[in-house]
Scaffold this active site. Sequence first.
Site, PDB file in Angstrom:
ATOM      1  N   HIS A 360       0.948  -1.029   0.130  1.00 38.67           N
ATOM      2  CA  HIS A 360       0.033   0.198  -0.199  1.00 38.67           C
ATOM      3  C   HIS A 360       0.889   1.305   0.250  1.00 38.67           C
ATOM      4  O   HIS A 360       0.737   2.096  -0.738  1.00 38.67           O
ATOM      5  CB  HIS A 360      -0.950  -0.149   0.973  1.00 38.67           C
ATOM      6  CG  HIS A 360      -2.145   1.063   1.006  1.00 38.67           C
ATOM      7  ND1 HIS A 360      -2.007   2.321   1.852  1.00 38.67           N
ATOM      8  CD2 HIS A 360      -3.283   0.959   0.508  1.00 38.67           C
ATOM      9  CE1 HIS A 360      -3.215   2.719   1.395  1.00 38.67           C
ATOM     10  NE2 HIS A 360      -4.102   2.045   0.659  1.00 38.67           N
ATOM     11  N   CYS A 361       1.872   1.133   0.643  1.00 44.99           N
ATOM     12  CA  CYS A 361       2.787   2.200   0.785  1.00 44.99           C
ATOM     13  C   CYS A 361       3.476   2.757  -0.517  1.00 44.99           C
ATOM     14  O   CYS A 361       3.760   3.784  -0.690  1.00 44.99           O
ATOM     15  CB  CYS A 361       3.943   2.123   1.812  1.00 44.99           C
ATOM     16  SG  CYS A 361       3.429   1.608   3.545  1.00 44.99           S
TER      17      CYS A 361
END
Length: 370
Positions: A360-361
């Site tokens: 997600h980062c």
Amino acid sequence: MTNVNVDVTPLTTKPSQDGFYMPAEWAAQQAVWMIWPYRPDNWRAAGAYAQATFAKVADAIGAATPVYMGVPKAFLAEAKAVMPSHVTLVEMDSNDCWARDTGPTVVVNDNGECRGVDWGFNAWGGHNGGLYFPWDKDEQVAQQMLAQHGFARYSAPLILEGGSIHVDGEGTCMTSAECLLNANRNPELTKEQIEDLLRDYLNVKQFIWLQDGVYMDETDGHIDNMSCFARPGEVILHWTDDETDPQYPRSKAALEVLQNTVDAKGRKLKIHLLPQPGPLYCSEEESKGVTEGTGVPRTAGERLAGSYVNFLITNHRIVFPLLDPATDDIAAQKLQEIFPEHEIVGVPAREILLGGGNIHCITQQIPAGK
């Protein structure tokens, strides 16, 4: 490969005034952005292992959604050799590769028009605990991504990373006090003032404040590693049953908040517990591959902030990190139960975790609008 060098003059209004809002991650997406990892003081072997992993993540996303990747000019040939052919490479300078945190938050209106919010960025704390210096190129990333799509830009007067917020698209924003109220982000602002700015730029109405994120998360507890929305009225929480684990009091406190709150529509929340991997630690070999520089040191024996919550929802596909053979299948099964209509795709992601984040980062979705 495309090249972007366009000045996007910021709008003088705010998204909420103009009828724009941040949609949920499960809304249709036209693209997902990533950025090439290359820092030798953050990624071992000058990013070689991470680059191979990023390629696998891009491939997993690309089966559902077009992928764009920002790449500094000096690394374009390398990126072309490593990345799948379907990935659109865009010449773009950056200090590191965290597209979630340096990229824009794209907002939409009911007519399907897209615009972007360009937040302030200080490398997760600036000169008070930040993770590297300088970060001047990262500050230009959002503007360049928006220019690629031709979206108008709002410039928000707030230091904020995309990984520090999650929304349900129906007026609720979830975040963590550990990050958003940290003195190294916006020390001049009160909690109420920060909420007002988030109302202005995300067009949200209700806030869910968890106190802390994942233990040893160097971003100061980003929400996207700790908890997220699965759909309106449902959240997923990073969890351990081990009461002796330093993560336990953090997850227990978060659970109590989630059990005793309602969203913007007045709904009580259904909570899904996603077990943590490990605990996981940086090895001697992994530590040795990182050179000294301005980045945070990667120390052998240091606990890694591994979390299966750090996945991406993209057009009915869940791309999640494989982190621990002992728990990967359990996480996959749990995600399939939570998302029965989605395809669940795991990607070996330890190399991303070693750099301080996860799937997600390193991704930032661009909603399709309508």
